[in-house]
Design a protein around this motif. Structure first.
Motif, PDB file in Angstrom:
ATOM      1  N   GLN A  14       0.833  -1.203   0.000  1.00 16.08           N
ATOM      2  CA  GLN A  14       0.000   0.000   0.000  1.00 16.08           C
ATOM      3  C   GLN A  14       0.872   1.259   0.000  1.00 16.08           C
ATOM      4  O   GLN A  14       0.567   2.230  -0.673  1.00 16.08           O
ATOM      5  CB  GLN A  14      -0.947  -0.009   1.208  1.00 16.08           C
ATOM      6  N   TYR A  28      -1.886  12.773 -13.953  1.00 15.80           N
ATOM      7  CA  TYR A  28      -2.437  11.431 -14.010  1.00 15.80           C
ATOM      8  C   TYR A  28      -3.039  11.083 -15.378  1.00 15.80           C
ATOM      9  O   TYR A  28      -2.825   9.996 -15.907  1.00 15.80           O
ATOM     10  CB  TYR A  28      -3.476  11.262 -12.891  1.00 15.80           C
ATOM     11  N   LYS A  44     -13.169   2.961 -20.332  1.00 14.40           N
ATOM     12  CA  LYS A  44     -14.020   3.578 -19.305  1.00 14.40           C
ATOM     13  C   LYS A  44     -15.402   3.915 -19.870  1.00 14.40           C
ATOM     14  O   LYS A  44     -16.412   3.721 -19.197  1.00 14.40           O
ATOM     15  CB  LYS A  44     -13.340   4.826 -18.735  1.00 14.40           C
ATOM     16  N   ALA A  65     -11.691   3.562  -5.301  1.00 16.23           N
ATOM     17  CA  ALA A  65     -10.396   3.880  -5.929  1.00 16.23           C
ATOM     18  C   ALA A  65     -10.636   4.832  -7.097  1.00 16.23           C
ATOM     19  O   ALA A  65     -10.030   4.702  -8.156  1.00 16.23           O
ATOM     20  CB  ALA A  65      -9.652   2.615  -6.381  1.00 16.23           C
ATOM     21  N   ASP A  89     -11.290   7.194  -2.355  1.00 18.54           N
ATOM     22  CA  ASP A  89      -9.902   6.859  -2.684  1.00 18.54           C
ATOM     23  C   ASP A  89      -9.059   7.004  -1.417  1.00 18.54           C
ATOM     24  O   ASP A  89      -9.373   7.807  -0.537  1.00 18.54           O
ATOM     25  CB  ASP A  89      -9.367   7.790  -3.775  1.00 18.54           C
ATOM     26  N   ASN A 117     -10.216   3.701   2.727  1.00 26.75           N
ATOM     27  CA  ASN A 117      -9.630   2.500   2.150  1.00 26.75           C
ATOM     28  C   ASN A 117     -10.715   1.561   1.607  1.00 26.75           C
ATOM     29  O   ASN A 117     -11.732   1.361   2.270  1.00 26.75           O
ATOM     30  CB  ASN A 117      -8.831   1.786   3.235  1.00 26.75           C
ATOM     31  N   ALA A 118     -10.472   1.008   0.428  1.00 22.26           N
ATOM     32  CA  ALA A 118     -11.414   0.057  -0.179  1.00 22.26           C
ATOM     33  C   ALA A 118     -11.677  -1.142   0.730  1.00 22.26           C
ATOM     34  O   ALA A 118     -12.713  -1.799   0.617  1.00 22.26           O
ATOM     35  CB  ALA A 118     -10.855  -0.431  -1.511  1.00 22.26           C
ATOM     36  N   ALA A 134     -12.338   1.024 -11.089  1.00 17.34           N
ATOM     37  CA  ALA A 134     -11.595   0.958 -12.349  1.00 17.34           C
ATOM     38  C   ALA A 134     -10.102   1.091 -12.072  1.00 17.34           C
ATOM     39  O   ALA A 134      -9.663   2.065 -11.459  1.00 17.34           O
ATOM     40  CB  ALA A 134     -12.043   2.064 -13.302  1.00 17.34           C
ATOM     41  N   PHE A 135      -9.359   0.117 -12.484  1.00 13.28           N
ATOM     42  CA  PHE A 135      -7.900   0.110 -12.321  1.00 13.28           C
ATOM     43  C   PHE A 135      -7.500   0.401 -10.885  1.00 13.28           C
ATOM     44  O   PHE A 135      -6.522   1.104 -10.624  1.00 13.28           O
ATOM     45  CB  PHE A 135      -7.254   1.097 -13.306  1.00 13.28           C
TER      46      PHE A 135
HETATM   47  N1  SAM Z   1     -10.324   4.813 -10.997  1.00 12.00           N
HETATM   48  C1  SAM Z   1      -9.426   5.856 -11.468  1.00 12.00           C
HETATM   49  C2  SAM Z   1      -9.244   5.749 -12.957  1.00 12.00           C
HETATM   50  O1  SAM Z   1      -9.584   4.713 -13.504  1.00 12.00           O
HETATM   51  O2  SAM Z   1      -8.789   6.711 -13.557  1.00 12.00           O
HETATM   52  C3  SAM Z   1      -8.068   5.795 -10.732  1.00 12.00           C
HETATM   53  C4  SAM Z   1      -7.267   4.554 -10.974  1.00 12.00           C
HETATM   54  S1  SAM Z   1      -5.638   4.641 -10.324  1.00 12.00           S
HETATM   55  C5  SAM Z   1      -4.776   3.597 -11.446  1.00 12.00           C
HETATM   56  C6  SAM Z   1      -5.709   3.680  -8.854  1.00 12.00           C
HETATM   57  C7  SAM Z   1      -6.278   4.411  -7.671  1.00 12.00           C
HETATM   58  O3  SAM Z   1      -6.454   3.472  -6.612  1.00 12.00           O
HETATM   59  C8  SAM Z   1      -5.390   5.512  -7.108  1.00 12.00           C
HETATM   60  O4  SAM Z   1      -6.098   6.724  -7.079  1.00 12.00           O
HETATM   61  C9  SAM Z   1      -5.032   5.016  -5.712  1.00 12.00           C
HETATM   62  O5  SAM Z   1      -4.861   6.046  -4.768  1.00 12.00           O
HETATM   63  C10 SAM Z   1      -6.233   4.147  -5.397  1.00 12.00           C
HETATM   64  N2  SAM Z   1      -6.028   3.145  -4.340  1.00 12.00           N
HETATM   65  C11 SAM Z   1      -4.947   2.352  -4.152  1.00 12.00           C
HETATM   66  N3  SAM Z   1      -5.116   1.557  -3.087  1.00 12.00           N
HETATM   67  C12 SAM Z   1      -6.354   1.842  -2.590  1.00 12.00           C
HETATM   68  C13 SAM Z   1      -7.102   1.362  -1.480  1.00 12.00           C
HETATM   69  N4  SAM Z   1      -6.609   0.402  -0.689  1.00 12.00           N
HETATM   70  N5  SAM Z   1      -8.325   1.883  -1.257  1.00 12.00           N
HETATM   71  C14 SAM Z   1      -8.822   2.850  -2.056  1.00 12.00           C
HETATM   72  N6  SAM Z   1      -8.150   3.355  -3.114  1.00 12.00           N
HETATM   73  C15 SAM Z   1      -6.933   2.860  -3.381  1.00 12.00           C
END
Ligand code: SAM
Length: 245
Positions: A14, A28, A44, A65, A89, A117-118, A134-135
């Motif tokens: 993490q 980003y 998307k 996220a 997020d 946190n997810a 997503a991702f």
């Molecule tokens: N969903 C967006 C998109 O598709 O453009 C962002 C994707 S980005 C690749 C991954 C995101 O996951 C980041 O913003 C990161 O901070 C978030 N993330 C990572 N670990 C996480 C967690 N445990 N809980 C929530 N969010 C998390």
């Protein structure tokens, strides 16, 4: 699980993920466009078309996220501005970028941004009509826990959609993709974000993520029904979906 995450401890994983997104928050979109050759936009769009949110008031979606709000803005547009979306997020820098965009577009009253946190969603059970991610799931240390949380906060009849990099199933494309991810992506990372190590880590995390079939089984184990997946661009990405019935 046996997906190879043992090599990196959960906390460390993490931590590395957070460092990557701290650094790239303001660039980003550019990173995504460069790394996916613009395809992430199409994937998307397809994801939100599959969700097909109703054009009616009171529809509530949670985008886990959700980062800078890419999915949330699409859900709002597709619902004709009727939906309410919560973007969650773990990274405050990504959310701040998203909040800025929502303000600029005059959408602040239709979206809220929650830093959490997810694996531990700060919502009551059965609060949402849809949960999307997503991702993001690839970055979560304990995927089963996050899937369980998504299930908990969905209402009965609610839909879960997950877009993630997956396994390429076209032989020629597979080789090109390997070249791209092991050579091009870290270089792009160095040029745009000034460091390639975090991008190597992201590429590794894509490789370690379960195949389409294995991930579908994990979603079923979390309680979802009618679990399906669709490959995008030969499996570079895949959309998984399921229902809480
Ligand atoms: N969903 C967006 C998109 O598709 O453009 C962002 C994707 S980005 C690749 C991954 C995101 O996951 C980041 O913003 C990161 O901070 C978030 N993330 C990572 N670990 C996480 C967690 N445990 N809980 C929530 N969010 C998390």
């Amino acid at each position: 699980t046996s997906y190879g995450y043992e090599t990196v401890g959960e906390g460390e994983k993490q931590g590395r993920v957070n460092a990557v997104f701290d650094r790239v928050a303001s660039r980003y979109d550019l990173m995504n466009d460069l790394m996916s050759a613009g395809l992430h936009r199409v994937w998307k769009d397809n994801m939100v078309a599959a969700l097909n949110p109703p054009r009616k008031r009171g529809y509530r979606a949670l985008d886990v996220a959700g980062g800078t709000g890419d999915i949330a803005f699409r859900i709002l547009k597709s619902s004709g501005g009727q939906a309410h979306v919560t973007v969650l997020d773990v990274n405050g820098a990504m959310l701040a970028e998203g909040q800025g965009r929502a303000d600029k577009r005059g959408l602040s009253d239709k979206i809220d941004f929650v830093e959490a946190n997810a694996e531990e969603l700060p919502f009551e059970a059965r609060s949402f009509d849809a949960v999307t991610i997503a991702f993001g799931i690839r970055n979560v240390p304990r995927i089963e826990v996050a899937l369980g949380e998504a299930y908990r906060v969905l209402r009965r009849g609610g839909r879960f959609l997950c877009l993630e990099f997956s396994r390429v199933d076209v032989p020629f494309l597979e080789q090109a993709y390997e070249q791209w991810s092991f050579h091009a992506i870290p270089r792009i990372g160095r040029l745009v974000a000034g460091d390639e190590e975090p991008y190597r880590y992201l590429v590794e995390s894509i490789r370690k993520f379960p195949s389409q079939g294995d991930f579908a089984s994990m979603i079923e184990r979390a309680g979802f029904e009618r679990v399906r997946y669709t490959n995008y661009s030969g499996g570079i990405a895949a959309l998984h979906s399921g229902w809480k019935l």
